[in-house]
Enzyme design. Structure first.
Site, mmCIF file in Angstrom:
data_model
loop_
_atom_site.group_PDB
_atom_site.id
_atom_site.type_symbol
_atom_site.label_atom_id
_atom_site.label_comp_id
_atom_site.label_asym_id
_atom_site.label_seq_id
_atom_site.Cartn_x
_atom_site.Cartn_y
_atom_site.Cartn_z
ATOM 1 C CG ASP A 69 16.473 4.066 -8.755
ATOM 2 O OD1 ASP A 69 16.466 5.289 -8.566
ATOM 3 O OD2 ASP A 69 15.573 3.469 -9.362
ATOM 4 N N GLY A 103 0.799 -1.216 0.000
ATOM 5 C CA GLY A 103 0.000 0.000 0.000
ATOM 6 C C GLY A 103 0.829 1.261 0.000
ATOM 7 C CG HIS A 156 -8.910 34.051 -7.149
ATOM 8 N ND1 HIS A 156 -9.165 33.124 -6.161
ATOM 9 C CD2 HIS A 156 -10.107 34.337 -7.734
ATOM 10 C CE1 HIS A 156 -10.460 32.869 -6.127
ATOM 11 N NE2 HIS A 156 -11.059 33.595 -7.082
#
Length: 455
Positions: free
Chosen positions: A307, A177, A440
């Site tokens: 990695d 999960g 906005h």
């Protein structure tokens, strides 16, 4: 071929090719070795294909919601063959572009094959010997295959093999999960599969703060994804439906039956067959090659990037690894891994953008913190788009006013978080954001409001 080079790079993932570009531009002769596909995980098995699939799944989801916006539409028909074909086309285009770039680099020799260290300055590639005073290891990682009970002889999917599906599973059970598992969970639910996520821990993506984790769980469950937590005795077994996943949970039935199972339980560095011992190197207990802040290994003249060094598991950190090494080697800089502000995203919909530390991490590091948060139900842009699930949160050092971290789980959260990342990288205190005049309506416009609540 036997030859000497100024540098040998093992692995053409996200650090290797750009490093080759910097080194060859500086006049060095470089050998770049790749045993699979140019571009590594990101281009071939990670970012590019999965986000292309996410886009297809998002389109199906938007079509289903048409009536909410006053638009009547027919239920979408999912053609996974065409979905996969589009994904493959995008991947091929990315890889072809990268190969064309490498092909135009002068003084670069591109070799295809399996590389193995035989000495601190020597690499063998399918029987050929290459020597160089500088060796850069960018060998990446692969999906972990845990030794869980019942796994032998059972067919299962990984984050790599699931990309080849040309069908929608009737019921996909995902073991794990965290970030990879949850992206596939929502994706395949939107394609039409029943989906169950089985997680060993007490929460989804447990590294996030509890309210973020809970909000993510709510988003997934609202789409019909079943979540089983505290699964502390996971095992696989055959089932009349396809596969049975045994779990031991406080609630719910003790097993889940599905047609397919995806194992999304982490990744393993590709260092086990690299011949590290011959070069005087050794991996840690998880298979990572230890490096210092400058990405240098314990052996002078050998660096580990991406990695395989355990200092980041993302495309952007791999890219930054090459920047650190190139700047130090070619520009006389003193750049370090600790200079970068950690950031990443979870590409469910709406996405999570994360910068810096969580509240829990900040407190564990000894900071006295102040936090502010706002649900997306109070963000005008989210309301207008009908995407009000999620929240935004900022963490500030109470003594210095330094921004320690932030999370934006909502529309465009993966993009909006960059405003915080940029401020943190520039060392601008929280007060410097409070008086910004944002556009906005946007999600980002609420960041100054959150900061204003803290100063």
């Amino acid at each position: 071929m036997t030859g000497s080079f100024d540098a040998v790079i093992v692995g053409a993932g996200q650090a290797g090719p750009p490093l080759a570009g910097r080194l060859t531009a500086a006049g060095m002769t470089v050998a770049l070795i790749e045993r699979q596909r140019i571009g590594g995980t990101c281009v071939n098995f990670g970012c590019t294909p999965t986000k292309t699939l996410v886009a297809s799944a998002h389109t199906a989801h938007v079509v289903r919601r048409g009536a909410e916006f006053g638009i009547d539409t027919a239920p979408p028909q999912i053609d996974m063959g065409r979905v996969r074909a589009r994904m493959r086309s995008v991947v091929a285009s990315s890889r072809d572009g990268l190969e064309a770039w490498l092909g135009g680099m002068e003084s670069l020799t591109l070799l295809r094959g399996k590389a193995r260290l035989t000495a601190p300055d020597t690499v063998e590639v399918d029987g050929e010997t290459l020597t160089a005073p500088r060796i850069f290891l960018n060998v990446g990682a692969r999906p972990a295959q845990p030794d869980m009970p019942g796994i032998k002889g059972m067919p299962y999917l990984t984050s790599t093999t699931i990309l080849e599906l040309d069908r929608v599973p009737k019921h996909l059970v995902i073991v794990g999960g965290s970030y990879i598992g949850l992206e596939f969970a929502q994706m395949y639910r939107r394609f039409g599969a029943d989906v169950t996520v089985v997680e060993r821990g007490p929460a989804l993506i447990p590294r996030e703060d509890p309210e973020v984790s809970q909000a993510i769980r709510g988003i997934l469950q609202a789409e019909g994804i079943a979540v089983r937590l505290d699964a502390d005795c996971i095992a696989l077994a055959p089932s009349s439906e396809g596969v049975c996943v045994h779990v031991s949970c406080d609630e719910g039935v003790p097993e889940v039956h599905g047609t397919d199972v995806l194992l999304a339980v982490g990744r393993t560095p590709n260092t086990d067959d690299l011949g590290l011992d011959a070069a005087g190197l050794s991996a840690d207990t998880r298979g990572f090659i230890p490096v210092n802040e400058r990405l240098e290994t314990a052996v002078p003249g050998i660096w580990a990037l991406g990695d395989c060094n355990g200092r980041g598991a993302f495309t952007h950190t791999s890219w930054n690894d090459h920047e650190i090494v190139a700047a130090n080697l070619l520009d006389g800089a003193d750049r370090k891994v600790s200079d970068r502000v950690p950031g990443y995203a979870l590409y469910i919909d709406p996405p999570l953008g994360r910068a810096g530390l969580t509240e829990a991490q900040a407190r564990a590091a000894g900071h006295r913190v102040r936090t502010a948060s706002r649900p997306m139900t109070r963000v005008g842009r989210a309301v207008e788009k009908g995407e009000t699930q999620g929240l935004m949160k900022v963490v500030v050092d109470a003594d210095t006013g330094t921004i320690l971290g932030a999370a934006i789980l909502g529309p465009g959260g993966d993009e909006a978080i960059h405003g915080v990342l940029d401020l943190m990288t520039a060392g601008v205190p929280a007060e410097g954001l409070a008086w910004a005049v944002p556009i906005h309506p946007t999600v980002s416009e609420l960041l100054p409001t959150l900061i204003g609540d803290l100063i």
